[in-house]
Design an enzyme around this catalytic site. Sequence first.
Site, mmCIF file in Angstrom:
data_model
loop_
_atom_site.group_PDB
_atom_site.id
_atom_site.type_symbol
_atom_site.label_atom_id
_atom_site.label_comp_id
_atom_site.label_asym_id
_atom_site.label_seq_id
_atom_site.Cartn_x
_atom_site.Cartn_y
_atom_site.Cartn_z
ATOM 1 N N SER A 193 5.839 8.732 62.464
ATOM 2 C CA SER A 193 6.837 8.874 61.404
ATOM 3 C C SER A 193 7.257 7.469 60.998
ATOM 4 O O SER A 193 7.186 6.534 61.815
ATOM 5 C CB SER A 193 8.055 9.635 61.936
ATOM 6 O OG SER A 193 9.177 9.432 61.084
ATOM 7 N N TYR A 209 14.139 11.264 68.751
ATOM 8 C CA TYR A 209 13.026 11.446 67.809
ATOM 9 C C TYR A 209 12.327 10.102 67.545
ATOM 10 O O TYR A 209 11.096 10.016 67.608
ATOM 11 C CB TYR A 209 13.565 12.047 66.508
ATOM 12 C CG TYR A 209 12.496 12.426 65.509
ATOM 13 C CD1 TYR A 209 11.667 13.528 65.728
ATOM 14 C CD2 TYR A 209 12.309 11.688 64.352
ATOM 15 C CE1 TYR A 209 10.685 13.873 64.813
ATOM 16 C CE2 TYR A 209 11.334 12.030 63.426
ATOM 17 C CZ TYR A 209 10.527 13.127 63.654
ATOM 18 O OH TYR A 209 9.561 13.463 62.747
HETATM 19 P P1 NAP Z 1 7.412 22.236 60.762
HETATM 20 O O1 NAP Z 1 7.399 22.800 59.380
HETATM 21 O O2 NAP Z 1 8.514 22.639 61.689
HETATM 22 O O3 NAP Z 1 5.999 22.473 61.469
HETATM 23 C C1 NAP Z 1 5.769 22.124 62.822
HETATM 24 C C2 NAP Z 1 5.075 23.287 63.520
HETATM 25 O O4 NAP Z 1 4.817 22.899 64.889
HETATM 26 C C3 NAP Z 1 5.954 24.537 63.565
HETATM 27 O O5 NAP Z 1 5.218 25.690 63.193
HETATM 28 C C4 NAP Z 1 6.382 24.578 65.028
HETATM 29 O O6 NAP Z 1 6.676 25.887 65.496
HETATM 30 C C5 NAP Z 1 5.143 24.004 65.703
HETATM 31 N N1 NAP Z 1 5.405 23.631 67.081
HETATM 32 C C6 NAP Z 1 6.606 23.211 67.603
HETATM 33 N N2 NAP Z 1 6.485 23.050 68.927
HETATM 34 C C7 NAP Z 1 5.211 23.372 69.242
HETATM 35 C C8 NAP Z 1 4.502 23.412 70.477
HETATM 36 N N3 NAP Z 1 5.098 23.112 71.629
HETATM 37 N N4 NAP Z 1 3.201 23.786 70.450
HETATM 38 C C9 NAP Z 1 2.585 24.117 69.297
HETATM 39 N N5 NAP Z 1 3.212 24.115 68.115
HETATM 40 C C10 NAP Z 1 4.521 23.740 68.084
HETATM 41 O O7 NAP Z 1 7.481 20.621 60.694
HETATM 42 P P2 NAP Z 1 6.838 19.536 59.686
HETATM 43 O O8 NAP Z 1 7.922 18.934 58.907
HETATM 44 O O9 NAP Z 1 5.625 20.062 59.027
HETATM 45 O O10 NAP Z 1 6.434 18.426 60.776
HETATM 46 C C11 NAP Z 1 5.147 18.331 61.330
HETATM 47 C C12 NAP Z 1 5.053 17.003 62.046
HETATM 48 O O11 NAP Z 1 5.334 15.951 61.117
HETATM 49 C C13 NAP Z 1 6.045 16.819 63.197
HETATM 50 O O12 NAP Z 1 5.409 16.123 64.258
HETATM 51 C C14 NAP Z 1 7.136 15.947 62.603
HETATM 52 O O13 NAP Z 1 7.799 15.187 63.563
HETATM 53 C C15 NAP Z 1 6.303 15.088 61.676
HETATM 54 N N6 NAP Z 1 7.061 14.465 60.591
HETATM 55 C C16 NAP Z 1 7.735 15.237 59.693
HETATM 56 C C17 NAP Z 1 8.458 14.630 58.678
HETATM 57 C C18 NAP Z 1 9.224 15.419 57.672
HETATM 58 O O14 NAP Z 1 10.055 14.818 56.958
HETATM 59 N N7 NAP Z 1 8.999 16.720 57.542
HETATM 60 C C19 NAP Z 1 8.477 13.221 58.592
HETATM 61 C C20 NAP Z 1 7.778 12.468 59.517
HETATM 62 C C21 NAP Z 1 7.056 13.101 60.518
HETATM 63 P P3 NAP Z 1 8.228 26.327 65.556
HETATM 64 O O15 NAP Z 1 8.693 26.367 64.123
HETATM 65 O O16 NAP Z 1 8.174 27.662 66.218
HETATM 66 O O17 NAP Z 1 8.943 25.270 66.358
#
Ligand code: NAP
Length: 257
Positions: A141, A154
């Site tokens: 990130s 985080y």
């Molecule tokens: P999201 O919509 O919440 O998608 C993440 C998915 O991972 C969810 O379906 C979640 O399931 C699943 N997950 C959580 N814990 C898990 C586990 N132990 N094993 C397998 N799957 C698991 O989030 P997103 O925004 O797309 O983020 C995806 C990645 O990008 C993350 O690593 C996040 O830190 C990173 N990121 C996001 C942003 C942003 O602004 N969105 C910015 C920088 C980095 P549940 O919903 O059931 O927990």
Amino acid sequence: MRLQGKVALLTGAGSGIGKTTAELFAKEGATVIVNDIDQSKGKETAKGIQAGGGSALFLHADVTDSDSVQTMVKEAIKAYAKIDILFNNAGISGVGALHEIEPEAWDRVVQVNLRGVFLPSKHVLPHMMERKAGNIINMSSCIAEIGLARRASYSATKGAVLALTKSMQVDYAKYNIRVNAILPGTIMTPFVEQYLKNAYEDPEAAIAAIKTRQLSGELGRPEDVANGVLFLASDESSFMMGSPLYMDGGVVFGKDA
Ligand code: NAP
């Protein structure tokens, strides 16, 4: 068809960036293995890809659980004989300045965001090493590069993922395996919607404040990040090794005032 013939495993692909990336990979010709801890969301992603004529398989696993990840990788290899691309995407948010965070909450963020990169990599790498081919993309990130208020756990994990990426690249370059990291800014996904609700009394005001720290003036979309991941997963980025790719609307390098 930039990923024709490739097999890609994406963790946390039931939602947000992982889901959009899985859909894009399938459009580009990859066979996609959709992982998520949430069965119904993961199955929905895989079904949507199949309905669009793509090739997808849902495999459930909790990326923090070694046995669960090992079984998932075994099933993937049984189905397709190889994994060309691993996108370590699953992650959770963590809110709070350090003194506010309960040890259990700290541990969970570290487990999912860091152990959740370690375990899938650990179990997939021997297959890539045997074939002397592979491509790993780790989800970091932009917070790995800048200080943001009340995100101690985080930011610690995402900084660690960036450092781990560089270390992995050195160890596996000799096996013709590339390892890069993607560093998004704030992307509107269910993860961010939840985080805004939990962390701020007025989520709309928080969104407005977040927009002002980005030169783009807008939050990113999952598609923006998916395009970056596709680039890293394809041969177009073949000279990128151990590198961060910023997709952040100018948060890290831009300052308007
Ligand atoms: P999201 O919509 O919440 O998608 C993440 C998915 O991972 C969810 O379906 C979640 O399931 C699943 N997950 C959580 N814990 C898990 C586990 N132990 N094993 C397998 N799957 C698991 O989030 P997103 O925004 O797309 O983020 C995806 C990645 O990008 C993350 O690593 C996040 O830190 C990173 N990121 C996001 C942003 C942003 O602004 N969105 C910015 C920088 C980095 P549940 O919903 O059931 O927990």
